[in-house]
Each structure stands twice: as C-alpha cells, then as structure tokens.
Write an enzyme that holds these catalytic residues in place. Structure first.
Site, short mmCIF file in Angstrom:
data_model
loop_
_atom_site.label_atom_id
_atom_site.label_comp_id
_atom_site.label_asym_id
_atom_site.label_seq_id
_atom_site.Cartn_x
_atom_site.Cartn_y
_atom_site.Cartn_z
N HIS A 274 0.91 -2.83 14.45
CA HIS A 274 0.81 -1.97 13.10
C HIS A 274 0.21 -2.70 11.88
CE1 HIS A 274 2.85 0.98 15.39
NE2 HIS A 274 4.05 0.84 15.08
N GLN A 411 4.24 4.93 3.28
CA GLN A 411 5.47 5.79 3.57
C GLN A 411 6.61 5.13 2.91
OE1 GLN A 411 6.08 5.77 7.95
NE2 GLN A 411 7.64 4.50 7.49
N TYR A 417 -0.97 3.13 -6.57
CA TYR A 417 -1.02 2.96 -7.91
C TYR A 417 -1.51 1.54 -8.10
CZ TYR A 417 3.75 1.16 -6.70
OH TYR A 417 4.85 0.73 -5.97
#
Length: 525
Positions: A274, A411, A417
């Site tokens: 991942h 997640q 941001y």
C-alpha cells in the site's frame, strides 16, 4: 474545436468534463457492452469474509450504477456446500444502496441476486472446474464469453485454482482474466516463484494483481492534483520539499486475525504494498500519457532508484495490553491465534530515499501500525522554510510551525488541505497557521465509491493502470526483502507500546535523525 479534440460532457454536479482523445479511440475492451457478448464473473472463495464484505457489495454497486455490461452472470465458487438460494441469502445481508438513490433499492437487489449462482467444488479439482465451465456456458447462451476469476482465497492455493480455471474453465472465444489478492509472496524468492507458477497458465496481461489502496479516491486523485494544477508541479522536488510522510494507522488490533497476520507482519501487510505504491505514484516523473504501461513504467523507475533500505533506518514495535479507565485492551500476544513468544511487528517506521535528480536527499518517512490512538491513512508533504523569512520573530524558535504542509487524507473523511501562515485579524501582528481545506463530503454530495468498485470495473474493462505489474512487484520486494531477512534472522525484539497509544518512541528518534517531526502528532492535529 479540432477534429481530434473530444467534446466536453456536462456532469450532474454542474462541472465540465472533457473525455481524453484516447478514450474516443479505444472502445471498452473486447466490446463487453456488445449485445453479442457476455461477462461471467466467478468469485473463487465466495464464502469468505472478503467476498461477503467487499466483492459482492462492489459488484452490486456497479450494477446499481449501470456500470456492468448488459449480459453478465456472477458465480460463487467455494468448498462449502450451498444452494443458489443460500448464496443469495448470504449475499443479500451485506448489500447496501447509494445514499442518494435509495428509491428502487429493493427492486435492484432482487434483479442483481437473480444473476448470482453458486457451484461447490475443490480449488485443486479440474473435474469440479469442468462442471463450473458447463454451468457458465449454459448462462452464456452462445454469446462471446469473457470470463473474470476473482481469487479471494489464501495464497497457498492460488496456483492450484489458476491451473484448474485456466485448463478447464477458460473462455473459448473471449478474454479470460484473473484478479489476485495480496499477499504476493513473503519476499523476493517466494514472490518470483508465485509469478513464475502463475505464468505457466496465464500471460502477464491476464493477471490483475490488486492493491485496493490504489483504487481509493484520494490516491486516484494524486496525479490529477499534481499534473493538472500549475501551482504544484514546479514545487514537486527536492528544491521545495523538505520531507514526505506516508502514514497508516488503525485503532484496533488483530482481533482474531492474528494467525494470518503473524505470518506476514505490518511491513509485508501494509508498507511493501500500500504505502510503497502510493510513494511511487507520488514521486514518479510525468508519464508520456495516461496509458497503463506509461504510468507503470514511471512507477518502476522510482522503485528502482530507491536506496537499499538498512535496518538502522527501520523501527519496529508490537502493541501490549493496556487499561484505559474501566476498559482493558489485549496485547498482540494475548490473541489466541498468535504464538506467545511472537516477535512479529505490529508497528513499523522507515526512512527511505530516492537517489535521482528530483528527490536526492529528501527523506520519505513511512509508518504503519495497529492498535494506535486513531485510524488514518494520509500523505503529508512538508515544504522547506521560507529563506530570509521576514516574520521569523513572530514564530519564535519553532520554525517548523511556520512551514507550509500539504496533507492528502486518504481515509477517513477524505480531504486535501494546505497549511498556510496567516495574520490573525486585529490591530497587532499575530500569525496563525490556517488550513485551506477541501473536505470531500462538504464539496461533493455524491457518495465516494469503494475502492473495490473501481478496481473490479477496471478489470472488466481491461484497464491495468491501477494494477501491479510483475516488474513493479520485483522492485518492491527487492527493496524490503534484505531488511525483513535481517530482522527475522537476528530476532530483533520490537519496542513495546500500549494499545491505543501513539506508537513506539523509537519512531520519533528515527524522524529526528533526519530533522523531521511527524506531522500527524502536532498540536494542531
């Protein structure tokens, strides 16, 4: 508009979408939407948790959104004895409808379940797969048959199942594809052996190695953010970026999955796939096009440019039991499926470096852990200090508080941001760090699709961009295998950390060695 330019399409949200010219040139692979063809999807290991919780719901969501071909059939295949009706009953319990489209939910479920069937058989029995093949042919009713096999089974029976499916249940006149779930081996040798065994029965372009993190919306958005916004690409290098952090944390332990986890550990389970895949997507050069091979070529170049990982640049930890108020949380070795003397890490942090012109000297810090204080997956990009900053005295001695930081939260609560310095309103000159925030649920009313939906649809359409190629896999394993072997041979003892804490102290020392502070542990987080 030029002759080869694509016409714009209006989307529901009032946004404008332009279909890339190559989408006009390339129809859906082998006309899966053609009236004369059909797609048969066989979930091998249909009675398991992954199939029930993720694969069947993803297929239903695709059906619900009218993304599946007109003619399709879904077959569950497993050793458990079950009738079609029992499978449908089992599957129906996990199906949900999109929040914004609930009106005809029950009707759609009924139609979907009528397309689901079951065949019981052994994973290594060609005879059972011949019987499956007969059932598939009956449903295909003479159309061009395309077949997708999803292997939702333990890795030690991958090859048996692929052999039987390939020899006894391949499509006779369409394509045959196989989705393989991780783990793809435990190290370079076992991974190469698995690839070699699969390739006895399948070509590389028939193998779809799935990493569901690559299907997540914010990971998919990484290249859009970078390559279609002028403000980011010029900053995307050692000149402006001080460090990059890839963070994965879960606020729960192994919860009965300890037997599987103990064989692999957090580095194999999360980091080698991942997080490393996200790193490669983040750091790659601009690909020639959005074609799958062009993107995967650039990812491989990143992986092959990475400096060999040393044990000194890795910190491992294991969670221990902890009592918080009246609630007691078990330690990793308290799990009945885990050996009492297990040294398997449930936490790891590592410092990696890419030795190329763009990223030379920039630390890429990775950390992943279970039973931590919160659940999150994010990419944090910390920029360099402003040289000769006029406002240094307003920040005091902690210059890190004045550093811009881009955060891509994968997640939960998907968001992008940017932390900027801003003057607090008033007569004085007081500075504050504020967020320019794109919170997805506030900006977009549409529910974000599950990663499995995107990946299954891509496999049906033959789109390989988000799947892992064998040379990518080799490069990823060659980076981590030496360290994994050293950790296991030397039986290095992990640093113990309490369940629900922020992880081992060693992770902070590792970051400090490269003059970095973990962004997720700051006071404003």
């Amino acid at each position: 508009m030029a002759a080869n330019e694509a016409p714009p399409r209006k989307l529901k949200e009032g946004l404008l979408s332009v279909t890339p010219p190559e989408d006009h040139k390339k129809p859906v692979d082998l006309n899966v939407n053609d009236d004369k063809s059909t797609v048969s999807i066989t979930i091998v290991g249909a009675s398991g948790d992954l199939a029930k919780k993720k694969i069947f719901p993803a297929l239903f969501a695709l059906y619900y959104e009218d993304c599946l071909p007109e003619h399709f059939t879904i077959f569950g295949y497993a050793r458990s004895k079950m009738t079609d009706a029992e499978l449908r009953n089992m599957v129906s319990k996990t199906l949900t409808c999109r929040i914004d489209k609930r009106e005809n939910c029950g009707e759609k479920m009924e139609q979907f379940l009528k397309r689901c069937f079951y065949h019981s058989g052994q994973y290594d029995s060609q005879e059972n797969f011949v019987e499956l093949n007969k059932k598939l042919e009956e449903h295909e009713a003479g159309r061009v048959s395309n077949r997708l096999f999803y292997l939702s089974i333990p890795p030690n029976i991958f090859v048996d199942a692929v052999k039987c499916a390939s020899l006894s249940a391949s499509a006779s006149n369409g394509w045959t594809r196989v989705i393989v779930e991780k783990p793809f081996g435990r190290d370079s040798e076992s991974s190469a052996a698995l690839t070699s065994a699969l390739k006895q029965y399948l070509d590389e372009d028939q193998i779809f190695r799935i990493d569901h993190y690559l299907g997540k919306e914010l990971v998919e958005n990484l290249s859009v953010l970078r390559f279609s916004n002028l403000i980011f690409e010029p900053l995307w290098s050692r000149q402006y970026i001080r460090n990059v952090q890839l963070i994965f944390s879960e606020d729960f332990g192994t919860e009965g999955r300890g037997g599987y986890f103990d064989h692999y550990g957090i580095i194999r389970d999360i980091m080698q796939n991942h997080l490393l895949q996200i790193l490669a997507l983040f750091a790659m050069e601009t690909p020639v096009s959005l074609d799958a091979e062009d993107i995967r070529n650039e990812k491989v170049k990143v992986l092959r440019s990475m400096r060999p990982l040393r044990v000194d640049d890795v910190v491992i930890g294991q969670y221990k039991s902890n009592t918080n108020g009246s609630v007691s949380y078990p330690g990793y070795t308290d799990d009945k499926t885990v050996p009492k003397d297990s040294l398997t890490p449930t936490f790891a942090a590592a410092a990696l470096f890419i030795d190329n012109a763009r990223w030379d000297g920039v630390p890429f810090l990775m950390k992943a852990g279970k039973a931590l204080h919160n659940r999150r997956a994010e990419i944090r990009v910390q920029f360099r200090h402003v040289p000769g900053n006029l406002y240094n005295r307003n920040f005091g001695t902690d210059l890190d508080r004045a550093t811009n930081e881009l955060v891509i939260r994968v997640q939960p609560d998907e968001a992008i941001y940017l932390k900027i310095n801003n003057k607090v309103p008033g007569l004085g000159m007081r500075l504050d760090r504020s967020n320019l925030n794109l919170l997805y649920k506030a900006r977009y009313s549409k529910e974000i699709p599950d990663a499995y939906e995107r990946l299954v649809l891509d496999a049906i359409e033959g789109e390989r961009r988000l799947f892992i190629r064998s040379d990518e896999l080799d490069a990823a394993w060659s980076l981590f295998t030496p360290v994994l072997k050293e950790l296991e041979e030397k039986k290095l003892i992990p640093e113990y950390y309490p369940y629900g804490s922020r992880g081992p102290v060693g992770a902070h020392y590792l970051a400090a060695r490269y003059n970095v502070k973990w962004g997720d542990l700051g006071v404003d987080e």
